[in-house]
Design a protein around this motif. Structure first.
Motif, mmCIF file in Angstrom:
data_model
loop_
_atom_site.group_PDB
_atom_site.id
_atom_site.type_symbol
_atom_site.label_atom_id
_atom_site.label_comp_id
_atom_site.label_asym_id
_atom_site.label_seq_id
_atom_site.Cartn_x
_atom_site.Cartn_y
_atom_site.Cartn_z
ATOM 1 N N LEU A 172 0.860 -1.171 0.000
ATOM 2 C CA LEU A 172 0.000 0.000 0.000
ATOM 3 C C LEU A 172 0.901 1.227 0.000
ATOM 4 C CD1 LEU A 172 -2.484 -1.383 2.644
ATOM 5 C CD2 LEU A 172 -2.801 -1.320 0.173
ATOM 6 N N ALA A 173 0.953 1.921 -1.126
ATOM 7 C CA ALA A 173 1.929 2.992 -1.330
ATOM 8 C C ALA A 173 1.250 4.353 -1.315
ATOM 9 C CB ALA A 173 2.658 2.796 -2.656
ATOM 10 N N PRO A 174 1.763 5.295 -0.526
ATOM 11 C CA PRO A 174 1.155 6.628 -0.442
ATOM 12 C C PRO A 174 1.418 7.459 -1.690
ATOM 13 C CG PRO A 174 3.189 6.569 0.820
ATOM 14 C CD PRO A 174 2.945 5.171 0.340
ATOM 15 N N LEU A 175 0.402 8.259 -2.072
ATOM 16 C CA LEU A 175 0.546 9.132 -3.235
ATOM 17 C C LEU A 175 0.885 10.568 -2.860
ATOM 18 C CD1 LEU A 175 -2.347 8.196 -5.703
ATOM 19 C CD2 LEU A 175 0.059 7.546 -5.818
ATOM 20 N N GLY A 176 0.340 11.065 -1.736
ATOM 21 C CA GLY A 176 0.548 12.474 -1.395
ATOM 22 C C GLY A 176 0.474 12.714 0.100
ATOM 23 N N ALA A 177 1.423 13.481 0.639
ATOM 24 C CA ALA A 177 1.466 13.793 2.065
ATOM 25 C C ALA A 177 2.486 14.902 2.300
ATOM 26 C CB ALA A 177 1.860 12.559 2.885
ATOM 27 N N PRO A 178 2.383 15.638 3.420
ATOM 28 C CA PRO A 178 3.358 16.695 3.710
ATOM 29 C C PRO A 178 4.788 16.187 3.838
ATOM 30 C CG PRO A 178 1.403 16.965 5.078
ATOM 31 C CD PRO A 178 1.269 15.634 4.401
ATOM 32 N N TRP A 179 4.949 14.912 4.153
ATOM 33 C CA TRP A 179 6.286 14.347 4.365
ATOM 34 C C TRP A 179 6.846 13.670 3.123
ATOM 35 C CZ3 TRP A 179 6.178 9.069 3.505
ATOM 36 C CH2 TRP A 179 4.913 8.442 3.597
ATOM 37 N N LEU A 180 6.085 13.652 2.038
ATOM 38 C CA LEU A 180 6.380 12.738 0.945
ATOM 39 C C LEU A 180 6.874 13.438 -0.317
ATOM 40 C CD1 LEU A 180 4.145 9.771 -0.077
ATOM 41 C CD2 LEU A 180 4.736 11.472 -1.795
ATOM 42 N N LYS A 181 7.861 12.831 -0.957
ATOM 43 C CA LYS A 181 8.276 13.184 -2.313
ATOM 44 C C LYS A 181 8.068 11.956 -3.185
ATOM 45 C CE LYS A 181 12.676 13.685 -3.520
ATOM 46 N NZ LYS A 181 14.048 14.263 -3.626
ATOM 47 N N LEU A 182 7.425 12.147 -4.322
ATOM 48 C CA LEU A 182 7.027 11.003 -5.130
ATOM 49 C C LEU A 182 8.219 10.148 -5.550
ATOM 50 C CD1 LEU A 182 4.374 9.814 -6.193
ATOM 51 C CD2 LEU A 182 4.867 10.917 -8.378
ATOM 52 N N GLY A 183 9.364 10.785 -5.779
ATOM 53 C CA GLY A 183 10.546 10.016 -6.152
ATOM 54 C C GLY A 183 10.945 9.023 -5.069
ATOM 55 N N GLU A 184 10.703 9.376 -3.809
ATOM 56 C CA GLU A 184 11.011 8.452 -2.714
ATOM 57 C C GLU A 184 10.060 7.264 -2.718
ATOM 58 O OE1 GLU A 184 12.854 11.687 0.469
ATOM 59 O OE2 GLU A 184 10.728 11.154 0.573
ATOM 60 N N VAL A 185 8.818 7.488 -3.128
ATOM 61 C CA VAL A 185 7.870 6.379 -3.247
ATOM 62 C C VAL A 185 8.328 5.410 -4.331
ATOM 63 C CG1 VAL A 185 5.467 5.736 -3.616
ATOM 64 C CG2 VAL A 185 6.007 7.911 -2.505
ATOM 65 N N VAL A 186 8.792 5.953 -5.444
ATOM 66 C CA VAL A 186 9.317 5.116 -6.526
ATOM 67 C C VAL A 186 10.456 4.242 -6.009
ATOM 68 C CG1 VAL A 186 10.531 5.132 -8.729
ATOM 69 C CG2 VAL A 186 8.617 6.703 -8.362
#
Length: 213
Positions: free
Chosen positions: A148-162
């Motif tokens: 379950l992968a987050p798409l958007g949050a104050p702590w998040l950068k999409l590249g880190e999700v990748v």
């Protein structure tokens, strides 16, 4: 066979025969559908988008058991939850929740800003389904079929999700944690993860939609 259903934002439900388990029923989730008939809830951390304290405290009075970090247990107890239904967990624990075996991983929320103190956040590995909460939780070598992968949050950068998806190497990725995004922003994030994730099929579920695992 287990059915995974998403009930908005970061809330998912697992159903297998008579076993049910709900993870992160927060204030932005569709809780009537998520909680119907369940007797077990996991909470990753104390933020309101992951736990509707008033609603979950009331649910414990109807024989719903809740597992979460100590801060979650304290918040629910302060809201009138039945104490015998509350179970504090931390990284390294293994519990049986709603008929599912659960490994607890963690144990800190991702950094939002240096001026904001970090809080406890645990991830849950439920029979090869990983819900990391608000952190890039390490599955510690365990195989992960569904992340379950987050798409958007104050702590998040999409590249880190990748990079997280590539490191975990799940068979499927289910997008969650998207209520802060506009529809165009959500679409762009999904597009980028689909192009760049590099591991696992990306699945996008609307509230009430699910997949068989």
């Amino acid at each position: 066979m287990t059915r995974l259903t998403r009930w908005g934002h970061s809330c998912v439900r697992l159903d297998r025969d008579s076993s049910t388990l709900v993870i992160d029923p927060g204030v932005f989730s569709s809780l009537d559908g998520a909680l119907a008939g369940t007797r077990a809830v996991l909470v990753t951390h104390e933020h309101a988008d992951h736990v509707d304290v008033a609603r979950i405290a009331a649910a414990t009075q109807e024989e719903v058991d809740v597992w979460g970090p100590q801060a979650v247990v304290d918040a629910l107890a302060g809201a009138g939850a039945a104490p015998e239904r509350l179970h504090a967990v931390r990284a390294g624990d293994t519990v049986d929740a709603g008929g599912f075996e659960v490994r607890v991983l963690g144990e800190w929320h991702a950094l939002i800003h240096a001026d904001i103190p970090r809080i406890a956040n645990v991830g849950y590995l439920v029979e090869n389904v990983l819900h990391p909460g608000d952190a890039f939780v390490d599955p510690e070598g365990a195989p992960v079929d569904v992340l379950l992968a987050p798409l958007g949050a104050p702590w998040l950068k999409l590249g880190e999700v990748v990079d997280y998806i590539r490191a975990v190497k799940p068979r499927q990725v289910v997008a969650v944690h998207d209520v802060l995004l506009s529809d165009p922003g959500r679409g762009l994030s999904v597009l980028q993860l689909g192009r760049l994730g590099g591991a696992g099929e990306l699945v996008v579920l609307e509230p009430g939609d699910g997949i068989d695992l």
